[in-house]
Each structure stands twice: as structure tokens, then as C-alpha cells.
Design an enzyme around this catalytic site. Structure first.
Site, mmCIF file in Angstrom:
data_model
loop_
_atom_site.group_PDB
_atom_site.id
_atom_site.type_symbol
_atom_site.label_atom_id
_atom_site.label_comp_id
_atom_site.label_asym_id
_atom_site.label_seq_id
_atom_site.Cartn_x
_atom_site.Cartn_y
_atom_site.Cartn_z
ATOM 1 N N ASP A 105 1.199 -1.631 0.191
ATOM 2 C CA ASP A 105 0.006 0.154 0.201
ATOM 3 C C ASP A 105 0.963 1.310 -0.077
ATOM 4 O O ASP A 105 1.893 0.735 -1.105
ATOM 5 C CB ASP A 105 -1.491 -0.019 1.343
ATOM 6 C CG ASP A 105 -1.956 0.849 1.187
ATOM 7 O OD1 ASP A 105 -3.302 0.727 0.330
ATOM 8 O OD2 ASP A 105 -1.813 2.040 2.239
ATOM 9 N N ARG A 106 0.605 2.098 0.887
ATOM 10 C CA ARG A 106 1.792 3.046 1.241
ATOM 11 C C ARG A 106 2.888 3.145 0.607
ATOM 12 O O ARG A 106 4.059 3.635 0.865
ATOM 13 C CB ARG A 106 1.429 3.716 2.278
ATOM 14 C CG ARG A 106 -0.198 4.620 2.483
ATOM 15 C CD ARG A 106 -1.433 5.164 1.237
ATOM 16 N NE ARG A 106 -0.763 6.546 1.412
ATOM 17 C CZ ARG A 106 -0.444 7.730 0.266
ATOM 18 N NH1 ARG A 106 -1.598 6.323 -0.648
ATOM 19 N NH2 ARG A 106 -0.427 8.468 -0.329
ATOM 20 N N HIS A 150 -11.629 8.405 -0.250
ATOM 21 C CA HIS A 150 -10.351 9.188 0.680
ATOM 22 C C HIS A 150 -9.101 9.722 0.019
ATOM 23 O O HIS A 150 -8.447 10.179 0.591
ATOM 24 C CB HIS A 150 -10.008 7.711 1.661
ATOM 25 C CG HIS A 150 -9.306 6.278 1.036
ATOM 26 N ND1 HIS A 150 -9.483 5.687 -0.075
ATOM 27 C CD2 HIS A 150 -7.593 6.287 1.169
ATOM 28 C CE1 HIS A 150 -9.261 5.278 0.042
ATOM 29 N NE2 HIS A 150 -7.290 5.209 0.059
ATOM 30 N N TYR A 210 -1.291 11.724 1.859
ATOM 31 C CA TYR A 210 -1.706 11.098 0.576
ATOM 32 C C TYR A 210 -2.244 12.841 0.362
ATOM 33 O O TYR A 210 -1.920 12.682 -1.071
ATOM 34 C CB TYR A 210 -3.037 10.533 1.315
ATOM 35 C CG TYR A 210 -4.195 9.536 1.931
ATOM 36 C CD1 TYR A 210 -4.298 8.626 0.671
ATOM 37 C CD2 TYR A 210 -3.140 8.720 2.721
ATOM 38 C CE1 TYR A 210 -4.135 7.091 0.855
ATOM 39 C CE2 TYR A 210 -3.498 7.434 3.306
ATOM 40 C CZ TYR A 210 -3.621 6.314 1.645
ATOM 41 O OH TYR A 210 -3.572 5.534 2.279
ATOM 42 N N HIS A 270 -7.432 -6.888 0.790
ATOM 43 C CA HIS A 270 -6.070 -6.181 0.473
ATOM 44 C C HIS A 270 -4.744 -6.133 0.987
ATOM 45 O O HIS A 270 -3.634 -6.076 1.467
ATOM 46 C CB HIS A 270 -6.539 -4.976 1.058
ATOM 47 C CG HIS A 270 -5.921 -3.376 0.736
ATOM 48 N ND1 HIS A 270 -5.060 -2.756 -0.140
ATOM 49 C CD2 HIS A 270 -4.713 -2.678 1.350
ATOM 50 C CE1 HIS A 270 -4.017 -1.884 0.137
ATOM 51 N NE2 HIS A 270 -3.798 -1.488 1.012
#
Length: 290
Positions: A105-106, A150, A210, A270
């Protein structure tokens, strides 16, 4: 909470920034970068499995967990370029000039940027359930983009996102822990509580991370695409089959960035390092032999 058998360290990586890091095992180094809304604890199963043959380094990213959370004065403090430089500095501080890198992910976005910016340091890449930032913004469109609300919320200028999320952080971050997993038991109550507690104190820095993806990170990706820069090391990407649902070929998007690519679909939610740790561990080990 800590990963069993791992030692905790606090390692300076930049002016005023130290990363909380768990280190275990012996052998060639592998750095594991966590995703949202998590900490290094998400690697607890994979890290233990890899530690039998590798030195495994699991930091909390800047802005997350117990790592430092500098203010984002100029919009670059949480660029993936800055965060990737943290990782290279961390590895060097621990005695490793070259290392394999895996991210979810990030953390996968940080790893991707690390591979592009530091090809002499990063030997192999394993990336879990993500697209490069530029491609992500290009494929999201229409009502299907609602699944990524988001991203748009936290892309807004400073003020509103922080206030909205800060008013109910457990509800906001817990929403993703619930929505994105197919196996709720993979994130037990104590681990979930640790994630929520960490996020509760990190709202401004998570939003800044983000927000960077809607600005400076996209600019960096576009510059690399224009220049024809690609990942030179062996790359493995594991993803859910959400590309088909959103109308694009994830493997083709990744292949444009990674000529030496293995791309696989994983049947889980996920949070695959927690839901399918054996498959993730095997993929990392196999990548290291290429």
C-alpha cells in the site's frame, strides 16, 4: 506490541526525524514497509518467516506509528521521494548499502520511488496491492472511483481533512480495516487496537502523506515517465483482481515501469501480508533468487 524475536531501535534518518524500527534475523537485508492504516506490525508473520535467512528491517514510516511526525511546512515532507530517502538512510545506518525492499500500500509507493531514485541501493522489489501514483489517478474515474473516496478527501488543502478525520479517527481508520479485509480474524483485536491507537495520534501526517500523492508524487512519476526511467531490478507485484472490476490491466500498467516483472493475483483481501502471509513470504523469497 512487537514482532516476536525482533529488537526495537530508534534510528535517525534525517534532520529531526528518527524511525522506530524492528530488526531481527541474520543474512542478506530485506526492508519491509507497511501500508495504511497500519504500522510495521503488519509484517509480524512475514518478518518472522524471512528472519530464518535474512536480516529483516521493519520501520514505521515517517508520520506513522512510533516514528517521528514532522510538520509538512512546504508540501515535501511526506513526498515518497523524501520517505524513500529515509529508508535508504535507515539501511545505511544499520550497516547495509544494498538491500531488498518490499512494501504494501503506502509502503509500496515508497518502495517504488526508492527503486527509481536509488537503483544502486535497492536490489529487488516486492510490491503489494497498489498501482504507481500516476497510474492510480489516471485509472480512477466515474462511480467506480467512489471506492477511493479517501484519496480525494485527503488531497484537499490543509484544514478540512484533518478536522473531519480527527473528529472520529477510530471510525475513519476502522472503516478501512473492516472494508478491505476478507478475513477479519487476520487482524485480531489487539492488533486492530494498536493500529487505531497509532493512527489516532497521526492524523495530520497521514493526511500529508496522501496529499503528497495528489501533488508532488504525481509530478515525480510524470517526470520519470517522460524521461523513460524504469525500475532496473527484479520486481514482483502481488495484487487483488480489482483491475478487472475497474476496467484496466494492472499487469500492463506495471510492466511499463518494470521490464523484469512477475505479476500475480492473490485471492485474499487488501491486507495480504496478514491474510496470506505464506504466499507473501514465498513471493519475497522467490524474488530474491532472480
Amino acid at each position: 506490541m512487537n514482532i516476536p524475536g525482533f529488537q526495537q531501535h530508534r534510528v535517525p534518518v534525517a534532520d529531526g526525524v528518527s524511525l522506530h524500527t524492528a530488526v531481527g534475523g541474520t543474512g542478506s537485508p530485506v526492508v519491509l514497509l507497511h501500508g495504511f492504516p497500519q504500522t510495521h506490525l503488519m509484517w509480524r508473520h512475514v518478518a518472522v518467516g524471512l528472519a530464518a535467512g535474512h536480516t529483516v528491517i521493519c520501520p514505521d514510516l515517517r508520520g506513522y506509528g512510533a516514528s517521528d511526525k514532522p510538520a509538512d511546512a512546504d508540501g515535501s515532507s511526506y513526498s515518497k521521494r523524501t520517505m524513500a530517502a529515509d529508508v535508504v538512510a535507515l539501511a545505511r545506518a544499520l550497516g547495509h548499502e544494498r538491500f531488498a525492499l518490499a512494501g504494501h500500500d503506502r509502503g509500496a509507493l515508497v518502495a517504488f520511488r526508492g527503486g527509481l531514485d536509488h537503483p544502486d541501493a535497492v536490489t529487488h522489489l516486492v510490491l503489494l496491492d497498489v498501482l504507481p501514483t500516476l497510474d492510480m489517478w489516471e485509472v480512477l474515474h466515474g462511480t467506480s472511483a467512489a471506492v477511493a473516496f479517501h484519496l480525494y478527501l485527503m488531497a484537499q488543502p490543509p484544514g478540512l481533512p484533518e478536522e473531519l478525520i480527527g473528529a472520529a479517527p477510530d471510525l475513519f481508520f476502522g472503516h478501512f480495516l473492516d472494508l478491505w479485509t476478507r478475513a477479519p480474524e487476520a487482524i485480531p483485536a489487539d492488533v486492530r487496537a494498536a493500529y487505531l491507537a497509532a493512527c489516532r495520534t497521526a492524523v495530520p501526517s497521514i493526511v500529508a502523506d496522501y496529499r503528497a500523492s495528489a501533488g508532488v508524487d504525481t509530478e515525480h512519476d510524470r517526470a520519470d515517465r517522460t524521461a523513460g526511467n524504469v525500475l532496473r531490478m527484479p520486481v514482483t507485484v502481488l495484487q487483488q483482481d480489482w483491475g478487472a472490476a475497474l476496467g484496466y490491466d494492472a499487469g500492463a500498467l506495471w510492466r511499463a515501469w518494470a521490464p523484469d516483472l512477475e505479476h500475480h493475483t492473490v485471492t485474499c483481501g487488501h491486507f495480504m501480508a496478514e491474510e496470506a502471509p505464506g504466499e507473501v513470504t514465498d513471493a519475497i523469497r522467490k524474488t530474491l533468487t532472480r
